[in-house]
Design a protein around this motif. Structure first.
Motif, PDB file in Angstrom:
ATOM      1  N   GLU A  16       0.855  -1.194   0.000  1.00 18.57           N
ATOM      2  CA  GLU A  16       0.000   0.000   0.000  1.00 18.57           C
ATOM      3  C   GLU A  16       0.891   1.244   0.000  1.00 18.57           C
ATOM      4  O   GLU A  16       1.914   1.282   0.683  1.00 18.57           O
ATOM      5  CB  GLU A  16      -0.879  -0.008   1.251  1.00 18.57           C
ATOM      6  CG  GLU A  16      -1.942   1.071   1.249  1.00 18.57           C
ATOM      7  CD  GLU A  16      -2.711   1.073   2.584  1.00 18.57           C
ATOM      8  OE1 GLU A  16      -3.861   0.623   2.589  1.00 18.57           O
ATOM      9  OE2 GLU A  16      -2.125   1.511   3.594  1.00 18.57           O
ATOM     10  N   CYS A  17       0.455   2.271  -0.726  1.00 25.21           N
ATOM     11  CA  CYS A  17       1.231   3.515  -0.821  1.00 25.21           C
ATOM     12  C   CYS A  17       1.153   4.290   0.497  1.00 25.21           C
ATOM     13  O   CYS A  17       0.065   4.495   1.039  1.00 25.21           O
ATOM     14  CB  CYS A  17       0.695   4.366  -1.963  1.00 25.21           C
ATOM     15  SG  CYS A  17       1.487   5.973  -2.068  1.00 25.21           S
ATOM     16  N   ASP A  18       2.310   4.741   1.009  1.00 23.34           N
ATOM     17  CA  ASP A  18       2.356   5.527   2.244  1.00 23.34           C
ATOM     18  C   ASP A  18       1.679   6.880   2.070  1.00 23.34           C
ATOM     19  O   ASP A  18       1.169   7.455   3.016  1.00 23.34           O
ATOM     20  CB  ASP A  18       3.820   5.796   2.654  1.00 23.34           C
ATOM     21  CG  ASP A  18       4.501   4.534   3.147  1.00 23.34           C
ATOM     22  OD1 ASP A  18       3.791   3.529   3.369  1.00 23.34           O
ATOM     23  OD2 ASP A  18       5.737   4.545   3.282  1.00 23.34           O
ATOM     24  N   VAL A  19       1.693   7.399   0.838  1.00 24.94           N
ATOM     25  CA  VAL A  19       1.220   8.767   0.600  1.00 24.94           C
ATOM     26  C   VAL A  19      -0.275   8.783   0.250  1.00 24.94           C
ATOM     27  O   VAL A  19      -1.074   9.398   0.951  1.00 24.94           O
ATOM     28  CB  VAL A  19       2.045   9.440  -0.523  1.00 24.94           C
ATOM     29  CG1 VAL A  19       1.542  10.851  -0.781  1.00 24.94           C
ATOM     30  CG2 VAL A  19       3.526   9.438  -0.158  1.00 24.94           C
ATOM     31  N   CYS A  20      -0.674   8.070  -0.806  1.00 25.32           N
ATOM     32  CA  CYS A  20      -2.065   8.177  -1.263  1.00 25.32           C
ATOM     33  C   CYS A  20      -2.910   6.991  -0.815  1.00 25.32           C
ATOM     34  O   CYS A  20      -4.103   6.943  -1.102  1.00 25.32           O
ATOM     35  CB  CYS A  20      -2.130   8.375  -2.776  1.00 25.32           C
ATOM     36  SG  CYS A  20      -1.819   6.887  -3.737  1.00 25.32           S
ATOM     37  N   LYS A  21      -2.291   6.009  -0.150  1.00 25.06           N
ATOM     38  CA  LYS A  21      -2.988   4.850   0.442  1.00 25.06           C
ATOM     39  C   LYS A  21      -3.540   3.879  -0.596  1.00 25.06           C
ATOM     40  O   LYS A  21      -4.318   2.983  -0.264  1.00 25.06           O
ATOM     41  CB  LYS A  21      -4.134   5.300   1.383  1.00 25.06           C
ATOM     42  CG  LYS A  21      -3.665   6.171   2.538  1.00 25.06           C
ATOM     43  CD  LYS A  21      -2.719   5.410   3.454  1.00 25.06           C
ATOM     44  CE  LYS A  21      -2.052   6.330   4.488  1.00 25.06           C
ATOM     45  NZ  LYS A  21      -0.881   5.707   5.127  1.00 25.06           N
ATOM     46  N   PHE A  30       7.547   1.566  -5.990  1.00 26.48           N
ATOM     47  CA  PHE A  30       6.884   2.863  -5.829  1.00 26.48           C
ATOM     48  C   PHE A  30       5.439   2.770  -6.300  1.00 26.48           C
ATOM     49  O   PHE A  30       5.106   1.953  -7.149  1.00 26.48           O
ATOM     50  CB  PHE A  30       7.650   3.946  -6.603  1.00 26.48           C
ATOM     51  CG  PHE A  30       9.098   4.040  -6.220  1.00 26.48           C
ATOM     52  CD1 PHE A  30       9.474   4.613  -5.006  1.00 26.48           C
ATOM     53  CD2 PHE A  30      10.084   3.508  -7.030  1.00 26.48           C
ATOM     54  CE1 PHE A  30      10.811   4.671  -4.626  1.00 26.48           C
ATOM     55  CE2 PHE A  30      11.421   3.563  -6.662  1.00 26.48           C
ATOM     56  CZ  PHE A  30      11.791   4.146  -5.450  1.00 26.48           C
ATOM     57  N   CYS A  31       4.604   3.635  -5.756  1.00 30.91           N
ATOM     58  CA  CYS A  31       3.179   3.659  -6.086  1.00 30.91           C
ATOM     59  C   CYS A  31       2.960   3.973  -7.565  1.00 30.91           C
ATOM     60  O   CYS A  31       3.571   4.903  -8.100  1.00 30.91           O
ATOM     61  CB  CYS A  31       2.498   4.720  -5.216  1.00 30.91           C
ATOM     62  SG  CYS A  31       0.795   5.042  -5.657  1.00 30.91           S
ATOM     63  N   ASP A  32       2.058   3.221  -8.216  1.00 30.35           N
ATOM     64  CA  ASP A  32       1.793   3.485  -9.636  1.00 30.35           C
ATOM     65  C   ASP A  32       0.893   4.698  -9.829  1.00 30.35           C
ATOM     66  O   ASP A  32       0.696   5.163 -10.943  1.00 30.35           O
ATOM     67  CB  ASP A  32       1.192   2.246 -10.320  1.00 30.35           C
ATOM     68  CG  ASP A  32      -0.144   1.838  -9.715  1.00 30.35           C
ATOM     69  OD1 ASP A  32      -0.365   2.079  -8.514  1.00 30.35           O
ATOM     70  OD2 ASP A  32      -0.977   1.275 -10.455  1.00 30.35           O
ATOM     71  N   ASN A  33       0.363   5.228  -8.738  1.00 30.55           N
ATOM     72  CA  ASN A  33      -0.443   6.446  -8.833  1.00 30.55           C
ATOM     73  C   ASN A  33       0.416   7.685  -8.603  1.00 30.55           C
ATOM     74  O   ASN A  33       0.412   8.609  -9.405  1.00 30.55           O
ATOM     75  CB  ASN A  33      -1.571   6.388  -7.804  1.00 30.55           C
ATOM     76  CG  ASN A  33      -2.449   7.618  -7.829  1.00 30.55           C
ATOM     77  OD1 ASN A  33      -2.825   8.091  -8.912  1.00 30.55           O
ATOM     78  ND2 ASN A  33      -2.764   8.149  -6.660  1.00 30.55           N
ATOM     79  N   CYS A  34       1.191   7.711  -7.482  1.00 30.70           N
ATOM     80  CA  CYS A  34       1.895   8.950  -7.116  1.00 30.70           C
ATOM     81  C   CYS A  34       3.399   8.764  -6.932  1.00 30.70           C
ATOM     82  O   CYS A  34       4.089   9.703  -6.564  1.00 30.70           O
ATOM     83  CB  CYS A  34       1.287   9.528  -5.836  1.00 30.70           C
ATOM     84  SG  CYS A  34       1.720   8.576  -4.366  1.00 30.70           S
ATOM     85  N   PHE A  35       3.918   7.564  -7.197  1.00 33.93           N
ATOM     86  CA  PHE A  35       5.339   7.249  -7.014  1.00 33.93           C
ATOM     87  C   PHE A  35       5.791   7.360  -5.562  1.00 33.93           C
ATOM     88  O   PHE A  35       6.979   7.458  -5.278  1.00 33.93           O
ATOM     89  CB  PHE A  35       6.242   8.088  -7.942  1.00 33.93           C
ATOM     90  CG  PHE A  35       6.056   7.775  -9.401  1.00 33.93           C
ATOM     91  CD1 PHE A  35       6.443   6.553  -9.925  1.00 33.93           C
ATOM     92  CD2 PHE A  35       5.458   8.697 -10.247  1.00 33.93           C
ATOM     93  CE1 PHE A  35       6.246   6.254 -11.268  1.00 33.93           C
ATOM     94  CE2 PHE A  35       5.253   8.408 -11.590  1.00 33.93           C
ATOM     95  CZ  PHE A  35       5.650   7.183 -12.099  1.00 33.93           C
ATOM     96  N   GLY A  36       4.833   7.370  -4.638  1.00 29.49           N
ATOM     97  CA  GLY A  36       5.181   7.382  -3.222  1.00 29.49           C
ATOM     98  C   GLY A  36       5.775   6.042  -2.800  1.00 29.49           C
ATOM     99  O   GLY A  36       5.640   5.039  -3.503  1.00 29.49           O
ATOM    100  N   PRO A  37       6.436   6.023  -1.623  1.00 27.19           N
ATOM    101  CA  PRO A  37       6.995   4.767  -1.125  1.00 27.19           C
ATOM    102  C   PRO A  37       5.874   3.796  -0.733  1.00 27.19           C
ATOM    103  O   PRO A  37       4.776   4.207  -0.359  1.00 27.19           O
ATOM    104  CB  PRO A  37       7.804   5.196   0.098  1.00 27.19           C
ATOM    105  CG  PRO A  37       7.278   6.530   0.481  1.00 27.19           C
ATOM    106  CD  PRO A  37       6.693   7.167  -0.736  1.00 27.19           C
TER     107      PRO A  37
HETATM  108 ZN   LIG Z   1       0.427   6.731  -4.032  1.00 29.13          ZN
END
Ligand SMILES: [Zn+2]
Lengths: 102, 369
Positions: A16-21, A30-37
């Protein structure tokens, strides 16, 4: 800790993305939506059988988790579409993932 | 923008022979030049090779073997639709003015590494294409209450049509019962429901309008191109009973050509497995959702070769990198009234559908006289 190191120990966790969940599937760094960790969620996840077929004595099923993750898993009993199942065994063999459900 | 035409083509038979990839590539290229004496090698300013083979630098190698010194030379790989991807790339080079005449050669060996997408770990242990095909088949049968016997007609029809294609892998006809009795691969898939990975090659030359007209009196033009990639993972398909990427690619290609599916006289579609043919017919707009097999039945019963005249992938065999080019050659021959016993009457507008990895990506081309 990453998805594959946990999977190789027989543990299925949900990335799960740390930033956008957003749940990130298939698992990547990295998240495929926002590249967050991406972090891993622990739990006894239940999945739903979407479809299945059979080869020799083994059923192979498409299982959906959290309405977003879909995997193909082996099952020994007769599956039913819509049935809820849990991962009973998983890991990495010959560089590929494997999953059993019941 | 310059029109882009199909000026020449050549092919090898599709077999399961042991041959080096370089040798297979050269044979279809040689066949192309034998078929068309007007081509001047010096006019060829790009050579594109379509393959999933692991060999490197194949385009410069083919160029050297064929005595061509192009400006542009490289390989193109996108699994099973590498062939039409290379045609789209060639089209773009010509339309942009970077090249005027391009040789595109696709080739594969029967043991191609392109059959299995190792990356797609969502499939677990079930990475061979027979597993996604089984899931598609099971879902399609469930959704529309269809029997295995009804689906088997796809294989019966396409093998029958392949018998008229001298380069096809199969030279046999089969009954529904033969398909049903063929080796059971899974509960939902028999051996004769599957296209066979082959050794084979197909080559084509695309050129500007002027150069095309210099080479052939019977030019065929690429008037529509549509492509779509929805994912790389089989399990990310939103539906297992229709092909999302195909729908979108078809809409784009038809819009570009100012046509509708009703205008299409002949089509080669990507029947990697029996179930793919009705699914593709529906996603391309040839029939309503769930009506694809009615159309297959009707075509078979009336001996109408409109869909997959060369026998499709099931009848012709499937040398991955060559397939999209071979499909394009078939439609070109149809529009040139040059398809012998496979000829469809009044073929003026044709369509090609080529896809990869359980329809996670698709290419659709429209060709016209
Ligand atoms: Zn994200």
């Amino acid at each position: 800790m990453n998805f594959e190191s946990e999977l190789s120990k027989g543990k299925f966790m949900i990335p799960e993305c740390d930033v956008c969940k957003k749940i990130v599937w298939p698992p990547t760094e990295f998240c495929d939506n926002c590249f967050g960790p991406v972090s891993l969620k622990n739990g006894e996840f239940e999945g739903k059988i979407i479809e299945f077929s059979k080869q020799n004595n083994d059923y192979f099923c498409v299982i959906e988790f959290e309405s977003i993750i879909k995997i193909m898993a082996k099952m020994s009993e007769i599956p039913e579409v819509g049935q809820m199942v849990k991962i009973s065994k998983c890991g990495i063999s010959n560089e590929g993932y494997f999953f059993y459900v019941n | 923008m310059s029109k882009v035409g199909i000026a020449a083509y050549g092919t090898t038979p599709f077999t399961i022979d042991e041959q080096k990839i370089e040798s297979v590539l050269l044979k279809s290229t040689k066949n192309l030049f034998e078929n068309n004496s007007k081509i001047n090698k010096k006019d060829i300013d790009a050579v594109l090779v379509s393959t999933n083979n692991n060999s490197k630098y194949l385009s410069p190698i083919l160029s050297e073997m064929a005595g061509i010194q192009p400006k542009i030379a490289h390989s193109i790989e996108s699994l099973c639709n590498s062939g039409t991807n290379s045609i789209v790339s060639a089209y773009s080079y010509i339309a942009s003015g970077l090249a005027e005449m391009i040789l595109i050669s696709g080739a594969e060996r029967h043991d191609s590494p392109g059959q299995i997408l190792q990356w797609d770990n969502s499939r677990g242990e079930f990475k061979h294409p027979i597993f996604w095909a089984s899931i598609f088949t099971k879902s399609y049968k469930r959704e529309f209450s269809i029997s295995d016997e009804r689906l088997a007609v796809v294989s019966v029809k396409n093998h029958k049509q392949a018998k008229e294609n001298p380069n096809a892998y199969s030279n046999n006809t089969y009954t529904v019962q033969d398909v049903m009795n063929s080796k059971k691969l899974t509960d939902d898939l028999k051996l004769l429901d599957c296209s066979r990975p082959c050794t084979g090659s197909a080559s084509i030359i695309l050129a500007t309008e002027e150069l095309t007209k210099n080479i052939t009196d019977n030019p065929v033009w690429i008037t529509g191109i549509g492509q779509k990639t929805t994912s790389a993972s089989f399990t990310k398909n939103k539906s297992f009973t229709s092909m999302e990427s195909t729908k979108i690619a078809a809409q784009s290609a038809l819009k570009m050509s100012n046509h509708t599916t009703n205008d299409i006289d002949v089509a080669e579609i990507h029947d990697a497995f029996s179930v793919c043919e009705p699914m593709a017919l529906e996603s391309l707009g040839f029939s309503d959702y769930g009506g694809g097999l009615d159309l297959v039945d009707e075509l078979y019963e009336t001996n109408n070769f409109k869909i997959n005249p060369r026998g499709g992938l099931i009848g012709s065999g499937h040398p991955l990198g060559a397939t999209g080019i071979s499909q394009t050659i078939e439609i070109t021959q149809q529009l040139q009234s040059n398809a012998n016993n496979r000829q469809v009457d009044d073929a003026n507008i044709g369509l090609i559908h080529n896809m990869s990895a359980a329809a996670t990506s698709s290419t659709v081309l429209v060709l016209e006289k």
